[in-house]
Design an enzyme around this catalytic site. Structure first.
Site, short mmCIF file in Angstrom:
data_model
loop_
_atom_site.label_atom_id
_atom_site.label_comp_id
_atom_site.label_asym_id
_atom_site.label_seq_id
_atom_site.Cartn_x
_atom_site.Cartn_y
_atom_site.Cartn_z
N GLU A 1 -15.02 3.01 -33.20
CA GLU A 1 -14.86 1.61 -32.84
C GLU A 1 -15.35 0.72 -33.98
O GLU A 1 -16.29 1.06 -34.69
CB GLU A 1 -15.67 1.29 -31.57
CG GLU A 1 -15.00 1.87 -30.34
CD GLU A 1 -15.75 1.57 -29.05
OE1 GLU A 1 -15.10 1.46 -28.02
OE2 GLU A 1 -16.98 1.46 -29.07
N CYS B 1 -18.05 -5.46 -37.92
CA CYS B 1 -19.13 -4.50 -37.70
C CYS B 1 -18.51 -3.11 -37.75
O CYS B 1 -17.64 -2.77 -36.95
CB CYS B 1 -19.77 -4.79 -36.34
SG CYS B 1 -21.06 -3.62 -35.92
N CYS C 1 -23.41 10.03 -33.67
CA CYS C 1 -24.66 9.78 -34.42
C CYS C 1 -25.66 10.87 -34.07
O CYS C 1 -25.71 11.33 -32.95
CB CYS C 1 -25.21 8.41 -34.04
SG CYS C 1 -26.63 7.91 -35.04
N CYS D 1 -31.38 7.36 -30.81
CA CYS D 1 -32.27 6.27 -30.40
C CYS D 1 -32.12 6.07 -28.89
O CYS D 1 -31.00 6.07 -28.37
CB CYS D 1 -31.94 4.99 -31.17
SG CYS D 1 -32.23 5.17 -32.95
N CYS E 1 -29.66 3.36 -27.37
CA CYS E 1 -28.36 3.14 -28.01
C CYS E 1 -27.25 3.91 -27.29
O CYS E 1 -27.43 5.07 -26.92
CB CYS E 1 -28.44 3.57 -29.47
SG CYS E 1 -26.87 3.38 -30.34
N ASN F 1 -29.41 -4.91 -25.17
CA ASN F 1 -28.09 -4.98 -24.51
C ASN F 1 -27.99 -3.85 -23.52
O ASN F 1 -28.09 -2.69 -23.90
CB ASN F 1 -26.99 -4.77 -25.55
CG ASN F 1 -26.44 -6.08 -26.04
OD1 ASN F 1 -26.32 -7.02 -25.27
ND2 ASN F 1 -26.12 -6.12 -27.31
N CYS G 1 -24.38 -5.27 -29.86
CA CYS G 1 -25.13 -4.28 -30.62
C CYS G 1 -25.50 -3.08 -29.77
O CYS G 1 -26.03 -3.23 -28.68
CB CYS G 1 -26.43 -4.89 -31.14
SG CYS G 1 -26.17 -5.96 -32.51
#
Ligand code: SAH
Length: 343
Positions: A93, A106, A113, A117, A120, A292, A335
Protein backbone atom coordinates in the site's frame (compact mmCIF):
# COMPACT_ATOMS: atom_id res chain seq x y z
CA UNK A 1 18.48 -14.28 -21.57
CA UNK A 2 16.81 -12.85 -18.49
CA UNK A 3 15.81 -9.28 -19.05
CA UNK A 4 17.12 -6.64 -16.67
CA UNK A 5 14.58 -4.75 -14.57
CA UNK A 6 15.62 -1.31 -15.84
CA UNK A 7 14.22 0.63 -12.87
CA UNK A 8 16.52 -1.35 -10.57
CA UNK A 9 19.51 0.39 -12.10
CA UNK A 10 21.01 3.55 -10.68
CA UNK A 11 21.81 6.24 -13.21
CA UNK A 12 25.44 5.08 -13.26
CA UNK A 13 24.45 1.43 -13.66
CA UNK A 14 22.09 2.30 -16.49
CA UNK A 15 24.88 4.11 -18.29
CA UNK A 16 27.19 1.12 -17.86
CA UNK A 17 24.53 -1.35 -19.00
CA UNK A 18 23.84 0.72 -22.12
CA UNK A 19 27.53 1.03 -22.86
CA UNK A 20 27.88 -2.75 -22.61
CA UNK A 21 25.24 -3.04 -25.32
CA UNK A 22 27.13 -0.54 -27.46
CA UNK A 23 24.82 2.41 -26.79
CA UNK A 24 26.33 5.90 -26.48
CA UNK A 25 26.50 7.10 -22.86
CA UNK A 26 24.46 10.27 -23.50
CA UNK A 27 21.46 8.06 -24.22
CA UNK A 28 21.35 7.14 -20.52
CA UNK A 29 20.14 10.61 -19.65
CA UNK A 30 17.45 10.45 -22.33
CA UNK A 31 16.24 7.04 -21.16
CA UNK A 32 16.34 8.16 -17.54
CA UNK A 33 14.16 11.16 -18.35
CA UNK A 34 11.63 9.05 -20.22
CA UNK A 35 11.44 6.59 -17.34
CA UNK A 36 11.04 9.03 -14.48
CA UNK A 37 10.28 12.53 -15.72
CA UNK A 38 7.71 11.40 -18.23
CA UNK A 39 6.88 8.04 -16.64
CA UNK A 40 6.46 6.02 -19.84
CA UNK A 41 4.87 2.59 -19.68
CA UNK A 42 6.73 1.16 -22.67
CA UNK A 43 9.98 1.63 -24.56
CA UNK A 44 7.95 2.48 -27.68
CA UNK A 45 6.89 5.72 -26.03
CA UNK A 46 10.53 6.92 -25.95
CA UNK A 47 9.81 8.75 -29.15
CA UNK A 48 13.11 10.58 -29.69
CA UNK A 49 15.16 7.38 -29.62
CA UNK A 50 16.02 5.66 -32.90
CA UNK A 51 13.91 2.57 -33.67
CA UNK A 52 16.93 0.36 -33.45
CA UNK A 53 17.75 1.54 -29.95
CA UNK A 54 14.18 1.11 -28.79
CA UNK A 55 14.29 -2.43 -30.06
CA UNK A 56 17.55 -3.05 -28.24
CA UNK A 57 16.05 -1.70 -25.02
CA UNK A 58 13.01 -3.93 -25.43
CA UNK A 59 15.21 -6.97 -25.98
CA UNK A 60 17.41 -6.36 -22.96
CA UNK A 61 15.29 -4.60 -20.39
CA UNK A 62 12.04 -5.11 -18.60
CA UNK A 63 9.62 -2.44 -17.32
CA UNK A 64 7.65 -3.30 -14.19
CA UNK A 65 4.10 -2.05 -13.67
CA UNK A 66 2.12 -2.45 -10.48
CA UNK A 67 -1.57 -3.27 -10.90
CA UNK A 68 -4.16 -1.33 -8.94
CA UNK A 69 -6.26 -3.72 -6.84
CA UNK A 70 -8.10 -1.22 -4.71
CA UNK A 71 -8.28 2.49 -4.04
CA UNK A 72 -9.89 4.32 -1.14
CA UNK A 73 -10.29 8.07 -0.98
CA UNK A 74 -11.01 9.89 2.27
CA UNK A 75 -14.13 12.01 2.12
CA UNK A 76 -12.77 14.32 4.79
CA UNK A 77 -9.29 15.22 3.52
CA UNK A 78 -8.73 13.71 0.07
CA UNK A 79 -6.12 11.25 1.32
CA UNK A 80 -6.06 8.31 -1.09
CA UNK A 81 -4.81 4.85 -0.34
CA UNK A 82 -3.67 2.61 -3.19
CA UNK A 83 -3.42 -1.15 -2.90
CA UNK A 84 -0.98 -2.31 -5.56
CA UNK A 85 -0.21 -5.78 -6.82
CA UNK A 86 3.42 -6.52 -7.65
CA UNK A 87 4.62 -8.87 -10.38
CA UNK A 88 4.88 -11.80 -7.99
CA UNK A 89 1.32 -11.10 -6.74
CA UNK A 90 2.48 -9.69 -3.42
CA UNK A 91 0.62 -6.53 -2.47
CA UNK A 92 1.70 -3.22 -0.94
CA UNK A 93 0.00 0.00 0.00
CA UNK A 94 1.02 3.58 -0.67
CA UNK A 95 -0.85 6.71 0.33
CA UNK A 96 -1.26 10.04 -1.45
CA UNK A 97 -1.80 13.05 0.82
CA UNK A 98 -2.77 16.15 -1.13
CA UNK A 99 -2.67 19.43 0.79
CA UNK A 100 -2.95 23.07 -0.22
CA UNK A 101 0.75 23.81 -0.29
CA UNK A 102 2.15 20.37 -0.93
CA UNK A 103 1.43 16.79 -1.88
CA UNK A 104 3.08 13.89 -0.14
CA UNK A 105 3.32 10.21 -0.88
CA UNK A 106 3.74 7.81 2.02
CA UNK A 107 5.76 4.88 0.71
CA UNK A 108 6.19 1.26 1.69
CA UNK A 109 9.71 -0.17 1.66
CA UNK A 110 8.97 -3.85 2.26
CA UNK A 111 6.18 -6.41 1.86
CA UNK A 112 5.37 -6.81 5.55
CA UNK A 113 7.72 -5.94 8.39
CA UNK A 114 9.99 -7.87 10.76
CA UNK A 115 9.94 -5.47 13.65
CA UNK A 116 6.56 -6.20 15.26
CA UNK A 117 5.87 -2.87 16.97
CA UNK A 118 2.97 -3.66 19.27
CA UNK A 119 0.73 -0.82 18.06
CA UNK A 120 1.30 -1.17 14.31
CA UNK A 121 -1.08 -2.79 11.84
CA UNK A 122 1.76 -4.25 9.78
CA UNK A 123 3.03 -6.34 12.67
CA UNK A 124 0.64 -9.33 12.54
CA UNK A 125 1.43 -10.03 8.89
CA UNK A 126 5.09 -10.70 9.48
CA UNK A 127 7.71 -10.16 6.84
CA UNK A 128 7.57 -11.37 3.25
CA UNK A 129 10.34 -9.64 1.32
CA UNK A 130 12.15 -6.43 0.52
CA UNK A 131 10.83 -4.21 -2.22
CA UNK A 132 13.14 -3.78 -5.18
CA UNK A 133 14.05 -0.21 -5.97
CA UNK A 134 11.95 -0.49 -9.14
CA UNK A 135 8.92 -1.31 -7.00
CA UNK A 136 9.56 1.63 -4.68
CA UNK A 137 9.88 3.92 -7.72
CA UNK A 138 6.71 2.40 -9.16
CA UNK A 139 4.69 3.44 -6.10
CA UNK A 140 5.48 7.05 -6.96
CA UNK A 141 5.20 6.66 -10.74
CA UNK A 142 1.80 5.06 -10.32
CA UNK A 143 0.38 7.64 -7.92
CA UNK A 144 1.81 10.51 -9.96
CA UNK A 145 0.15 9.17 -13.10
CA UNK A 146 -3.21 9.12 -11.31
CA UNK A 147 -2.85 12.67 -9.98
CA UNK A 148 -1.35 14.68 -12.83
CA UNK A 149 -2.76 17.99 -11.63
CA UNK A 150 -1.21 17.75 -8.15
CA UNK A 151 2.56 18.23 -8.33
CA UNK A 152 4.30 15.90 -5.96
CA UNK A 153 6.47 17.73 -3.43
CA UNK A 154 7.29 15.35 -0.56
CA UNK A 155 8.02 11.70 0.07
CA UNK A 156 7.97 9.89 3.39
CA UNK A 157 9.07 6.31 4.00
CA UNK A 158 6.40 5.75 6.62
CA UNK A 159 4.31 3.07 4.99
CA UNK A 160 4.79 -0.65 5.45
CA UNK A 161 8.24 -1.92 6.36
CA UNK A 162 11.47 -0.69 7.83
CA UNK A 163 13.49 1.31 5.28
CA UNK A 164 16.84 0.60 7.00
CA UNK A 165 16.15 -3.13 6.76
CA UNK A 166 16.13 -2.64 2.98
CA UNK A 167 18.84 -0.03 2.96
CA UNK A 168 20.42 -0.42 -0.47
CA UNK A 169 17.19 -0.53 -2.47
CA UNK A 170 15.72 2.38 -0.52
CA UNK A 171 18.84 4.49 -1.02
CA UNK A 172 18.98 3.67 -4.72
CA UNK A 173 15.36 4.80 -5.10
CA UNK A 174 16.03 7.96 -3.07
CA UNK A 175 18.89 8.96 -5.36
CA UNK A 176 16.55 8.64 -8.32
CA UNK A 177 13.78 10.59 -6.56
CA UNK A 178 16.37 13.27 -5.92
CA UNK A 179 17.92 13.28 -9.43
CA UNK A 180 17.05 16.39 -11.42
CA UNK A 181 16.64 14.36 -14.61
CA UNK A 182 14.21 12.05 -12.84
CA UNK A 183 11.76 13.12 -10.11
CA UNK A 184 13.76 16.14 -8.98
CA UNK A 185 12.43 16.03 -5.42
CA UNK A 186 14.71 17.94 -3.07
CA UNK A 187 16.50 15.74 -0.53
CA UNK A 188 15.09 17.84 2.29
CA UNK A 189 11.63 16.84 1.13
CA UNK A 190 12.37 13.16 1.49
CA UNK A 191 11.98 11.62 4.94
CA UNK A 192 13.14 8.21 6.04
CA UNK A 193 11.60 6.92 9.25
CA UNK A 194 13.24 4.15 11.26
CA UNK A 195 12.25 2.22 14.35
CA UNK A 196 15.85 2.72 15.48
CA UNK A 197 18.12 0.54 13.35
CA UNK A 198 21.46 1.97 14.42
CA UNK A 199 23.60 0.49 11.59
CA UNK A 200 21.26 2.15 9.07
CA UNK A 201 21.64 5.50 10.78
CA UNK A 202 25.42 5.15 10.73
CA UNK A 203 25.40 4.31 7.02
CA UNK A 204 23.07 7.18 6.15
CA UNK A 205 25.32 9.54 8.03
CA UNK A 206 28.05 8.89 5.47
CA UNK A 207 25.89 9.28 2.34
CA UNK A 208 26.19 13.04 2.08
CA UNK A 209 22.49 13.27 1.36
CA UNK A 210 20.42 16.04 2.86
CA UNK A 211 17.38 13.84 3.49
CA UNK A 212 15.35 14.03 6.69
CA UNK A 213 15.69 11.34 9.32
CA UNK A 214 12.84 10.43 11.67
CA UNK A 215 13.31 8.03 14.55
CA UNK A 216 10.25 6.31 16.01
CA UNK A 217 10.94 6.78 19.69
CA UNK A 218 7.57 6.31 21.44
CA UNK A 219 9.06 6.13 24.93
CA UNK A 220 12.04 7.42 26.89
CA UNK A 221 12.00 4.35 29.13
CA UNK A 222 13.71 1.15 28.04
CA UNK A 223 11.17 -1.22 29.60
CA UNK A 224 8.22 0.59 28.00
CA UNK A 225 9.97 1.06 24.66
CA UNK A 226 10.93 -2.60 24.49
CA UNK A 227 7.25 -3.50 24.80
CA UNK A 228 6.14 -1.03 22.14
CA UNK A 229 9.13 -1.30 19.79
CA UNK A 230 10.76 -4.68 20.46
CA UNK A 231 13.92 -3.84 18.49
CA UNK A 232 14.73 -1.69 21.51
CA UNK A 233 16.06 -4.84 23.16
CA UNK A 234 18.74 -5.00 20.49
CA UNK A 235 19.31 -1.25 20.17
CA UNK A 236 18.42 0.16 23.61
CA UNK A 237 17.89 3.83 24.30
CA UNK A 238 21.42 4.49 25.51
CA UNK A 239 22.90 3.26 22.22
CA UNK A 240 20.12 4.74 20.11
CA UNK A 241 20.49 8.18 21.62
CA UNK A 242 24.28 8.02 21.28
CA UNK A 243 23.80 7.17 17.59
CA UNK A 244 21.35 10.07 17.20
CA UNK A 245 23.75 12.52 18.82
CA UNK A 246 26.54 11.30 16.59
CA UNK A 247 24.29 11.60 13.52
CA UNK A 248 23.36 15.16 14.40
CA UNK A 249 26.97 16.13 15.10
CA UNK A 250 28.34 14.56 11.91
CA UNK A 251 25.61 15.72 9.53
CA UNK A 252 24.68 18.98 11.21
CA UNK A 253 21.05 17.99 10.63
CA UNK A 254 18.08 17.81 12.95
CA UNK A 255 16.45 14.49 13.85
CA UNK A 256 12.69 14.25 14.25
CA UNK A 257 11.46 11.85 16.89
CA UNK A 258 8.07 10.27 16.26
CA UNK A 259 6.03 9.65 19.40
CA UNK A 260 2.65 7.92 19.19
CA UNK A 261 0.54 8.68 22.27
CA UNK A 262 -1.13 5.55 23.65
CA UNK A 263 -3.40 5.85 26.65
CA UNK A 264 -1.99 4.26 29.79
CA UNK A 265 1.21 3.21 28.02
CA UNK A 266 3.56 6.12 27.32
CA UNK A 267 1.94 9.52 27.90
CA UNK A 268 1.73 10.20 31.64
CA UNK A 269 3.37 13.27 33.20
CA UNK A 270 6.25 11.02 34.31
CA UNK A 271 6.69 9.80 30.70
CA UNK A 272 6.80 13.40 29.49
CA UNK A 273 9.42 14.36 32.08
CA UNK A 274 11.57 11.38 31.10
CA UNK A 275 11.36 12.46 27.49
CA UNK A 276 12.42 16.01 28.36
CA UNK A 277 15.41 14.59 30.21
CA UNK A 278 16.33 12.23 27.39
CA UNK A 279 16.31 14.98 24.76
CA UNK A 280 17.96 17.69 26.85
CA UNK A 281 20.36 19.73 24.72
CA UNK A 282 19.70 17.77 21.54
CA UNK A 283 19.14 19.42 18.15
CA UNK A 284 15.83 17.69 17.49
CA UNK A 285 12.11 17.96 16.96
CA UNK A 286 9.35 15.77 18.33
CA UNK A 287 6.23 14.87 16.37
CA UNK A 288 3.51 13.49 18.58
CA UNK A 289 0.51 11.76 17.09
CA UNK A 290 -2.46 10.18 18.83
CA UNK A 291 -2.52 6.42 18.47
CA UNK A 292 -4.54 5.38 15.44
CA UNK A 293 -6.91 2.64 16.38
CA UNK A 294 -6.21 -0.63 14.63
CA UNK A 295 -8.73 -3.37 14.99
CA UNK A 296 -6.39 -5.97 16.38
CA UNK A 297 -5.34 -4.22 19.54
CA UNK A 298 -7.16 -2.83 22.54
CA UNK A 299 -4.93 0.21 22.85
CA UNK A 300 -6.71 3.57 22.73
CA UNK A 301 -5.69 7.15 22.22
CA UNK A 302 -5.46 9.49 25.21
CA UNK A 303 -8.08 12.20 25.81
CA UNK A 304 -7.39 15.61 24.33
CA UNK A 305 -6.81 16.88 27.87
CA UNK A 306 -4.12 14.27 28.49
CA UNK A 307 -2.51 15.11 25.15
CA UNK A 308 -2.45 18.81 26.08
CA UNK A 309 -0.90 18.05 29.46
CA UNK A 310 1.78 15.87 27.85
CA UNK A 311 2.62 18.54 25.28
CA UNK A 312 2.78 21.26 27.94
CA UNK A 313 5.41 19.39 29.93
CA UNK A 314 7.50 18.93 26.78
CA UNK A 315 7.19 22.58 25.79
CA UNK A 316 7.95 23.79 29.32
CA UNK A 317 11.00 21.55 29.22
CA UNK A 318 12.23 23.28 26.06
CA UNK A 319 11.36 20.49 23.61
CA UNK A 320 10.41 21.58 20.09
CA UNK A 321 7.20 19.56 19.70
CA UNK A 322 4.44 19.54 17.11
CA UNK A 323 1.29 17.50 17.53
CA UNK A 324 0.26 15.97 14.20
CA UNK A 325 -3.26 15.23 13.11
CA UNK A 326 -3.62 11.88 11.44
CA UNK A 327 -4.99 11.91 7.91
CA UNK A 328 -7.16 9.45 6.08
CA UNK A 329 -8.39 7.73 9.22
CA UNK A 330 -11.78 7.07 7.69
CA UNK A 331 -10.10 4.87 5.07
CA UNK A 332 -7.59 3.19 7.41
CA UNK A 333 -4.79 5.13 5.73
CA UNK A 334 -3.55 6.83 8.89
CA UNK A 335 -0.10 6.21 10.32
CA UNK A 336 0.37 2.57 11.15
CA UNK A 337 -2.97 1.54 9.70
CA UNK A 338 -1.81 0.28 6.32
CA UNK A 339 -2.87 -3.27 5.48
CA UNK A 340 -5.47 -3.20 8.23
CA UNK A 341 -8.32 -3.18 5.75
CA UNK A 342 -7.26 -6.60 4.57
CA UNK A 343 -7.46 -8.29 7.97
N1 SAH B 1 9.45 1.22 10.23
C1 SAH B 1 9.53 2.63 10.17
C2 SAH B 1 8.54 3.27 9.19
C3 SAH B 1 7.13 2.74 9.15
S1 SAH B 1 6.03 3.20 10.44
C4 SAH B 1 9.37 3.22 11.56
O1 SAH B 1 9.11 2.47 12.50
O2 SAH B 1 9.57 4.40 11.73
C5 SAH B 1 5.78 4.92 10.28
C6 SAH B 1 5.37 5.61 11.59
O3 SAH B 1 4.02 5.26 11.96
C7 SAH B 1 6.25 5.21 12.76
O4 SAH B 1 6.59 6.34 13.54
C8 SAH B 1 5.34 4.29 13.54
O5 SAH B 1 5.75 4.14 14.85
C9 SAH B 1 3.99 4.97 13.34
N2 SAH B 1 2.82 4.14 13.66
C10 SAH B 1 2.70 2.81 13.50
N3 SAH B 1 1.49 2.38 13.94
C11 SAH B 1 0.81 3.47 14.37
C12 SAH B 1 -0.49 3.68 14.90
N4 SAH B 1 -1.35 2.67 15.07
N5 SAH B 1 -0.84 4.94 15.24
C13 SAH B 1 0.03 5.99 15.04
N6 SAH B 1 1.26 5.85 14.52
C14 SAH B 1 1.67 4.60 14.20
Amino acid sequence: MNKIDIKNLSRGELKEALEEFGVEPYRAKQVFRWLYKVGVRSFDEMSDLPDELRKKLKDRFHLTHPVLLDLKCSASDGTTKYLLKLEDANTIEAVFLPEKERSTICLSSQVGCKFACSFCASAPFGFVRNLKSSEILDEVLFIKSKNPSRPLTNLVFMGIGEPFDNYDNVLKAIRIFNDEDAFNIGARRITVSTCGIIPGMKKLEKEKLQIELSVSLHSADDAVRSKLVPINKRYPLKDLMAACREYIANTNRVITFEYVLIKGANCSAADALKLVKLLKGMKCKVNTIAYNKIRIKDYTEPSSQDIKAFLKILKDGGVNVIHRKSKGEDIDAGCGQLRISRL
